[in-house]
Motif scaffolding. Sequence first.
Motif, short mmCIF file in Angstrom:
data_model
loop_
_atom_site.label_atom_id
_atom_site.label_comp_id
_atom_site.label_asym_id
_atom_site.label_seq_id
_atom_site.Cartn_x
_atom_site.Cartn_y
_atom_site.Cartn_z
N TYR A 1 3.72 5.89 -2.55
CA TYR A 1 5.00 6.56 -2.84
C TYR A 1 5.24 6.62 -4.34
CZ TYR A 1 6.64 6.51 2.04
OH TYR A 1 6.80 6.73 3.37
N LYS A 2 4.95 5.50 -5.02
CA LYS A 2 5.20 5.41 -6.46
C LYS A 2 4.34 6.45 -7.18
CE LYS A 2 6.49 3.21 -10.32
NZ LYS A 2 6.08 4.26 -11.25
N ASN A 3 3.06 6.54 -6.78
CA ASN A 3 2.17 7.52 -7.42
C ASN A 3 2.66 8.94 -7.16
OD1 ASN A 3 0.47 5.66 -8.50
ND2 ASN A 3 -1.07 5.79 -6.89
N VAL B 1 0.85 -1.20 0.00
CA VAL B 1 0.00 0.00 0.00
C VAL B 1 0.89 1.25 0.00
CG1 VAL B 1 -1.64 1.35 1.38
CG2 VAL B 1 -1.96 -1.12 1.12
N PHE B 2 1.87 1.29 0.93
CA PHE B 2 2.73 2.47 1.00
C PHE B 2 3.61 2.59 -0.25
CE2 PHE B 2 1.48 2.04 5.41
CZ PHE B 2 1.06 3.33 5.65
N SER C 1 -6.56 5.15 -14.97
CA SER C 1 -5.18 5.65 -14.97
C SER C 1 -5.06 6.80 -15.95
CB SER C 1 -4.23 4.52 -15.38
OG SER C 1 -2.92 5.03 -15.45
N THR C 2 -4.23 7.77 -15.59
CA THR C 2 -3.99 8.88 -16.53
C THR C 2 -2.57 8.78 -17.08
OG1 THR C 2 -3.31 10.22 -14.65
CG2 THR C 2 -5.58 10.51 -15.38
N LYS C 3 -1.96 7.58 -16.86
CA LYS C 3 -0.55 7.46 -17.23
C LYS C 3 -0.32 6.74 -18.55
CE LYS C 3 0.54 7.49 -12.36
NZ LYS C 3 0.97 6.71 -11.21
N GLY D 1 -3.07 0.08 -8.93
CA GLY D 1 -2.37 0.35 -7.67
C GLY D 1 -3.30 0.83 -6.56
N LEU D 2 -4.07 1.86 -6.84
CA LEU D 2 -4.91 2.43 -5.77
C LEU D 2 -6.12 1.56 -5.45
CD1 LEU D 2 -4.94 6.29 -6.40
CD2 LEU D 2 -3.86 5.02 -4.54
N SER D 3 -6.68 0.89 -6.48
CA SER D 3 -7.86 0.08 -6.18
C SER D 3 -7.47 -1.12 -5.32
CB SER D 3 -8.59 -0.36 -7.44
OG SER D 3 -7.75 -1.11 -8.24
N ILE D 4 -6.31 -1.71 -5.58
CA ILE D 4 -5.85 -2.83 -4.75
C ILE D 4 -5.53 -2.31 -3.35
CG2 ILE D 4 -3.95 -4.48 -4.41
CD1 ILE D 4 -3.92 -4.85 -7.46
#
Length: 388
Positions: free
Chosen positions: A283-285, A278-279, A336-338, A346-349
Amino acid sequence: MRETDIVALEGVFEAIPSGLIIATLQGEIIRMNKSALSILHLDPQQSFRHISDFPEPVLALLSVVTDGTKTNIKRAERTILLPDSNEPSVIGYSLQTSPLESGMMMRVLIFSDISRVMKDRLAFDKIREELYQSKKLASIGAMISGVAHELNNPLTGISMSAELTRMTLERLKRQLGQSAEPAIITKLDAALREIQKVDQSAKKGASLVSDLLGYSRPSKLNLQMVPLISLVEEVTQAILTHPEFSQVQILLTLPDPEEFMVKDACLVLVDRVKLEQVFYNLYKNACDATGGKGVIRVSYHLLKRADKTMIRVDVADNGPGIDTTALERVFEPFFSTKGVKGVGLGLSISHRTVEQHGGALTVTSKAGEGAIFHVALPLTQKEDLMNE
Ligand SMILES: Nc1ncnc2c1ncn2[C@@H]1O[C@H](COP(=O)(O)OP(=O)(O)OP(=O)(O)O)[C@@H](O)[C@H]1O
Ligand SMILES: [Mg+2]
């Protein structure tokens, strides 16, 4: 009416918790109870004979009394900054117009401070919205799982056929041996390479399907008691060694031990690996959002609820922030906007992982002002450990 009845009525008048002001249409005060004074933060020593005697912000509310346009108001609200107050208060009120025996009209204003109710209502709306989000994510998860199952069989079929074809071609090549025409061998080799590509693509598809199945069917948690602050520190140190983070600053603010009253560590019952992910995702985002050159601030906050205490870790970056349209969708799978650089999982998980731990992952952000992700988890207190 007897004298004693009037005294009794006076008692009732003073005892009611709502503010009550009776005035003429011209604004002269006929009666006003103690609750009115305390609700409006007014000095009980001061005398209020006319509406114009009230201080400015209160006047804004009381002007309805002399405003002849509306005879009666059933229920209305007005937000005013009461004297000696830092926050605006919401005053709910009703206004009645009644004739006196003399024929003169009087206005009765009944009001109360409903700021608390409004705050609760807002909190309730927020919880309802979060619940709606989780349900939406759960149903998307169910749909993904259905599609993934359907894809699994044909992909396995493709992979098996590719393997059989490869074996047949290899056998043919061996049988032809040295005597075969070089052109035929070249064509066989080309066909072998193509079939290998088919096999690789099918395997890639199968691996994506298995990721999807993993996403839609949360695996069991391997729970253990973990000091949250050390966990965050470890993830931070680990990630800073990554070249992508070489120009990123991560500033960790330790919680104030007095506020926290948790001397040794903030213990949480979590699946360490999943929480680290999660962290890592956050951080990656933040790193992506700041073009690999940002400042990430991590802070801790205690949330005392009636039934449990939560610890909230805020991960704030100084990137461009998230606009309101995207803000509603960041926890959706595949948002995703990437472009090709992001899958959007990433965020949904992470959202689901934190929820699985009885916590909540939320975000606050305004375009241009960075984003703050809040990871709230139930805190295990010393007393809980002793009771075990
Ligand atoms: N700190 C942030 N600042 C600005 N936008 C963000 C931030 N974090 C997430 N977002 C937005 O939310 C979207 C979804 O994030 P999420 O982590 O789910 O997917 P992703 O990073 O695009 O892909 P993945 O994590 O699967 O590689 C991002 O594409 C980005 O638009
Ligand atoms: Mg991400």
